[in-house]
Design a protein around this motif. Structure first.
Motif: not given
Length: 167
Positions: A78, A112-113, A115-117, A119-120
Motif C-alpha cells: 500500500k 477504486a483503491q 473503495t476496496e479498502r 469494503v474490506e
C-alpha cells in the motif's frame, strides 16, 4: 506572473493542499487516535462494555488478529502504491500541458483503491457484529449514536466559536 512561475507555485502548493486535506479528513492534527474526532468505529473499549462471553471475546480477538495480519502483509504494498500515486500526481502537475484524461484515470484508480479498502473494513465490521447477540448489537448501536451526538455537539460549539472569532 509568468507561466513557469505559475507552474512552480502550483507544484509547491498542490502537495501541501493534498496534505492539509488529508489531515483535515483525519480530524485535524490529533487524527483519530486517543478518542479525538468523530470516529464511531467499533473499538475494543466499546466491546468491553457489552458483557461479552469468553467465546465472543476469543472470536473478536481472532478477527482483530486476522485484520492486523492482513494490514501487516499489505502495508508495504500500500505504501508503494501511494508513493506511485503521489509521483503520478506530481508528474501531472509538472507537465507542460495538463492531461485531463490522465488526471481522470489517476483519480479513478485512487477511488477504486479507496473503495476496496472501505469494503474490506465493512467486511471486518460485519464479521465482528455477527459475533454479537441482538441485545449486544442494540447496545453497541446506542453507544455509537450517543457518541456521534456528543461529537456533533462538540463540532457545533467549535463552529460557533470560530464564527464568533471571525465575526
Amino acid at each position: 506572473m509568468t507561466i513557469s512561475k505559475k507552474w512552480l507555485v502550483t507544484a509547491l502548493v498542490l502537495p501541501l493542499a493534498f496534505g492539509a486535506t488529508n489531515v483535515m479528513a483525519k480530524g485535524g492534527e490529533k487524527g483519530n487516535k486517543g478518542g479525538h474526532g468523530c470516529d464511531v468505529e467499533m473499538s475494543k473499549q466499546a466491546f468491553k462494555k457489552l458483557d461479552l462471553t469468553d467465546a465472543q471475546k476469543a472470536e473478536l480477538k481472532t478477527i482483530r488478529q486476522d485484520e492486523k495480519a492482513s494490514k501487516m502483509n499489505n502495508g508495504s504494498q500500500k505504501r508503494e502504491q501511494m508513493q506511485a500515486y503521489r509521483q503520478k500526481e506530481r508528474d501531472l502537475v509538472l507537465a507542460a500541458d495538463f492531461n485531463e484524461q490522465q488526471a481522470q484515470s489517476l483519480a479513478q484508480e485512487m477511488v477504486a483503491q479507496r473503495t476496496e479498502r472501505q469494503v474490506e473494513k465493512l467486511r471486518t465490521q460485519h464479521r465482528m457484529m455477527s459475533v454479537l447477540t441482538a441485545e449486544q448489537k442494540q447496545k453497541l448501536t446506542e453507544m455509537q449514536d450517543k457518541r456521534m451526538q456528543k461529537c456533533q455537539q462538540k463540532m457545533q460549539k467549535k463552529m460557533e466559536k470560530k464564527q464568533a472569532n471571525n465575526g
